[in-house]
Design an enzyme around this catalytic site. Structure first.
Site, PDB file in Angstrom:
ATOM      1  N   ASP A   9       0.828  -1.211   0.000  1.00 11.93           N
ATOM      2  CA  ASP A   9       0.000   0.000   0.000  1.00 11.93           C
ATOM      3  C   ASP A   9       0.860   1.257   0.000  1.00 11.93           C
ATOM      4  O   ASP A   9       0.350   2.372  -0.124  1.00 11.93           O
ATOM      5  CB  ASP A   9      -0.996   0.001   1.159  1.00 11.93           C
ATOM      6  CG  ASP A   9      -0.351  -0.147   2.530  1.00 11.93           C
ATOM      7  OD1 ASP A   9       0.888  -0.134   2.612  1.00 11.93           O
ATOM      8  OD2 ASP A   9      -1.092  -0.291   3.519  1.00 11.93           O
ATOM      9  N   ASP A  25      -0.958  -6.156  -0.082  1.00 14.32           N
ATOM     10  CA  ASP A  25      -1.380  -5.476   1.150  1.00 14.32           C
ATOM     11  C   ASP A  25      -2.891  -5.267   1.147  1.00 14.32           C
ATOM     12  O   ASP A  25      -3.459  -4.816   0.142  1.00 14.32           O
ATOM     13  CB  ASP A  25      -0.719  -4.089   1.235  1.00 14.32           C
ATOM     14  CG  ASP A  25       0.457  -4.070   2.186  1.00 14.32           C
ATOM     15  OD1 ASP A  25       0.485  -4.867   3.134  1.00 14.32           O
ATOM     16  OD2 ASP A  25       1.365  -3.238   1.976  1.00 14.32           O
ATOM     17  N   GLU A  45       9.015  -4.264  10.837  1.00 16.78           N
ATOM     18  CA  GLU A  45       9.428  -2.961  10.302  1.00 16.78           C
ATOM     19  C   GLU A  45       9.978  -2.043  11.382  1.00 16.78           C
ATOM     20  O   GLU A  45       9.343  -1.828  12.417  1.00 16.78           O
ATOM     21  CB  GLU A  45       8.256  -2.269   9.589  1.00 16.78           C
ATOM     22  CG  GLU A  45       8.667  -0.926   8.983  1.00 16.78           C
ATOM     23  CD  GLU A  45       7.656  -0.346   8.018  1.00 16.78           C
ATOM     24  OE1 GLU A  45       7.904   0.778   7.529  1.00 16.78           O
ATOM     25  OE2 GLU A  45       6.634  -0.997   7.743  1.00 16.78           O
TER      26      GLU A  45
END
Length: 234
Positions: free
Chosen positions: A43, A82, A177
């Site tokens: 995304d 995503d 992340e």
């Protein structure tokens, strides 16, 4: 050229580095497919391709359109898409949207951001035979500030518990992340499924980058991004 499967990804845990890149177009997909185990239709395309302020602004129809293209030109890699912001608010909404993404794009899996709060959704999707990749640490869809996560004990414990919960809910891999190196290492050691790092150290089972960041096409680069070229300058 053998197709990369989820089984093959799982077998790479602690053995062979997993190579991943984002792709949103025919051109990048064709090149990435030669070298990648996983291609993510992220995304992040909202910001990278459309100049939107956050990943929350992209709509599911746009994600599907790009995912169709990437899948059409990816013969070997596992293609993951995503699920956009607010398309998995509960298990029934999530299934409806994930099923639509899978059917219309012919992709191999979907990716959801979040920890303990979404494990029932992940379990429901996997029970319905929809493969899921998880995502913990910095969560772009819901983060207000993009800062390195896991610096204090409370945050560190929460992310570790989230990773364990998501791992046990049926995902085949988890993106970590922007967390501190020691935390990424612990998570990778503690969970059974492969970890894919983005700004989360060399200790993950694989690495992923946004292709445009890697090539030097973006306007803004997170500190952890390694640029292999600077196409803006060239």
């Amino acid at each position: 050229m053998q197709k990369v499967t989820i089984k093959k990804i799982l077998k790479k845990k602690n053995k062979t580095p997993i190579v991943c890149l984002s792709a949103y177009s025919k051109a990048i997909a064709k090149v990435a497919d030669k070298y990648c185990d996983i291609i993510l239709v992220g995304d992040s395309l909202s910001m990278v391709l459309y100049g939107m302020k956050t990943t929350r602004d992209i709509k599911i129809d746009t994600m599907i359109q790009h995912a169709k293209t990437v899948k059409n030109f990816s013969k070997k890699s596992l293609v993951v898409v995503d699920m956009p912001y607010k398309t998995y608010t509960n298990k029934f909404v999530a299934y409806k949207n994930a099923n639509m993404i899978m059917k219309l794009t012919k992709c191999d899996a979907v990716k959801l951001e979040g920890g303990k709060k979404i494990i029932n959704i992940i379990k429901y999707l996997t029970k319905k035979k929809i493969p899921v990749m998880g995502h913990v640490g910095l969560l772009p869809q819901t983060s207000i500030k993009f800062k390195v996560k896991g610096k204090n004990k409370t945050q560190k414990n929460k992310i570790l518990e989230d990773a364990k919960a998501v791992s046990n809910s049926g995902v085949f891999a988890i993106i970590i992340e922007c967390v501190i190196e020691s935390l990424a290492k612990i998570i990778t050691q503690k969970i059974a499924v492969p970890t894919i790092g983005i700004g989360a150290s060399k200790y993950c089972d694989g690495q992923i980058l946004v292709a445009d960041d890697m090539l030097g096409l973006s306007d803004y680069y997170p500190k952890f991004v390694k640029q292999y070229s600077n196409l803006n300058k060239i």
